[in-house]
Design a protein around this motif. Structure first.
Motif, PDB file in Angstrom:
ATOM      1  N   TYR A 178       0.835  -1.205   0.000  1.00 55.45           N
ATOM      2  CA  TYR A 178       0.000   0.000   0.000  1.00 55.45           C
ATOM      3  C   TYR A 178       0.871   1.257   0.000  1.00 55.45           C
ATOM      4  CZ  TYR A 178       0.433   1.643   4.842  1.00 55.45           C
ATOM      5  OH  TYR A 178       0.898   2.176   6.009  1.00 55.45           O
ATOM      6  N   ASN A 220      -4.247  -7.716  -3.244  1.00 55.06           N
ATOM      7  CA  ASN A 220      -5.538  -7.748  -2.563  1.00 55.06           C
ATOM      8  C   ASN A 220      -6.245  -6.402  -2.719  1.00 55.06           C
ATOM      9  OD1 ASN A 220      -7.433  -7.434  -0.278  1.00 55.06           O
ATOM     10  ND2 ASN A 220      -6.603  -9.428   0.352  1.00 55.06           N
ATOM     11  N   ASN A 250      -8.179  -4.906  -0.735  1.00 51.58           N
ATOM     12  CA  ASN A 250      -8.109  -4.130   0.503  1.00 51.58           C
ATOM     13  C   ASN A 250      -6.818  -3.328   0.597  1.00 51.58           C
ATOM     14  OD1 ASN A 250     -10.629  -4.937   1.496  1.00 51.58           O
ATOM     15  ND2 ASN A 250      -9.760  -6.827   2.323  1.00 51.58           N
ATOM     16  N   THR A 251      -5.762  -3.817  -0.023  1.00 48.53           N
ATOM     17  CA  THR A 251      -4.492  -3.105  -0.042  1.00 48.53           C
ATOM     18  C   THR A 251      -4.624  -1.816  -0.850  1.00 48.53           C
ATOM     19  OG1 THR A 251      -3.287  -5.189   0.152  1.00 48.53           O
ATOM     20  CG2 THR A 251      -2.051  -3.295  -0.669  1.00 48.53           C
ATOM     21  N   LEU A 284      -7.435  -0.217  -1.436  1.00 55.55           N
ATOM     22  CA  LEU A 284      -8.332   0.669  -0.696  1.00 55.55           C
ATOM     23  C   LEU A 284      -7.608   1.336   0.471  1.00 55.55           C
ATOM     24  CD1 LEU A 284     -11.549  -1.529  -0.777  1.00 55.55           C
ATOM     25  CD2 LEU A 284     -11.005   0.470  -2.196  1.00 55.55           C
ATOM     26  N   LYS A 285      -6.709   0.614   1.119  1.00 55.42           N
ATOM     27  CA  LYS A 285      -5.929   1.198   2.217  1.00 55.42           C
ATOM     28  C   LYS A 285      -5.053   2.337   1.703  1.00 55.42           C
ATOM     29  CE  LYS A 285      -2.735  -0.026   5.937  1.00 55.42           C
ATOM     30  NZ  LYS A 285      -2.031  -1.119   6.628  1.00 55.42           N
ATOM     31  N   ARG A 332      -7.267   5.290   0.921  1.00 52.56           N
ATOM     32  CA  ARG A 332      -7.698   5.955   2.160  1.00 52.56           C
ATOM     33  C   ARG A 332      -6.583   6.838   2.715  1.00 52.56           C
ATOM     34  NH1 ARG A 332     -10.113   0.964   3.215  1.00 52.56           N
ATOM     35  NH2 ARG A 332      -8.415   0.361   4.587  1.00 52.56           N
TER      36      ARG A 332
END
Length: 130
Positions: A15, A50, A52-53, A55-56, A59
């Motif tokens: 990330y 992933n 979520n990575t 999205l992190k 963010r």
């Protein structure tokens, strides 16, 4: 649009690599306010990481005020880090490109060049000097 390149051997969190590459694109004027970042799905398909990575990372960029998420539309650039000069088109970039070509022909690898360049940067831009 930016294309992320993930180096799994770098020791830098994935990330963080996305955040760093986005900031680099902002500094170089490759991304400007209003531009849309690739969707998490597009990044996942291109890099096999992933979701979520991604999205992190987005963010984190949003927390820093650089991008904003718009529900159903994507993530868009809000601010730039550029100096007002298109760094991608400057003579300095051409000089650096020529230097990199000479370094490569002299047998230096990417990691060698990175170490060399970082040492020179540290010499000319002491820590804390932005």
């Amino acid at each position: 649009m930016v294309e992320y390149r993930i180096d799994r051997r770098s020791g830098v969190a994935t990330y963080v690599q996305i955040v760093q590459q986005t900031k680099q694109a902002l500094r170089l004027g490759l991304l400007e306010p209003g531009d849309r970042l690739p969707t998490a799905r597009e990044v996942v398909e291109a890099t096999a990481i992933n979701p979520n990575t991604v999205l992190k990372a987005y963010r984190e960029l949003e927390r820093e005020g650089l991008v904003e998420a718009r529900r159903g539309l994507g993530t868009f650039v809000r601010a730039t880090l550029g100096t007002g000069v298109q760094a991608a088109d400057t003579p300095l970039r051409a000089e650096l490109g020529a230097w990199a070509a000479r370094a490569r022909s002299a047998g230096l690898g990417r990691e060698d060049v990175d170490a060399f360049f970082t040492a020179v940067l540290d010499e000319h831009f002491p820590k804390g000097d932005q």
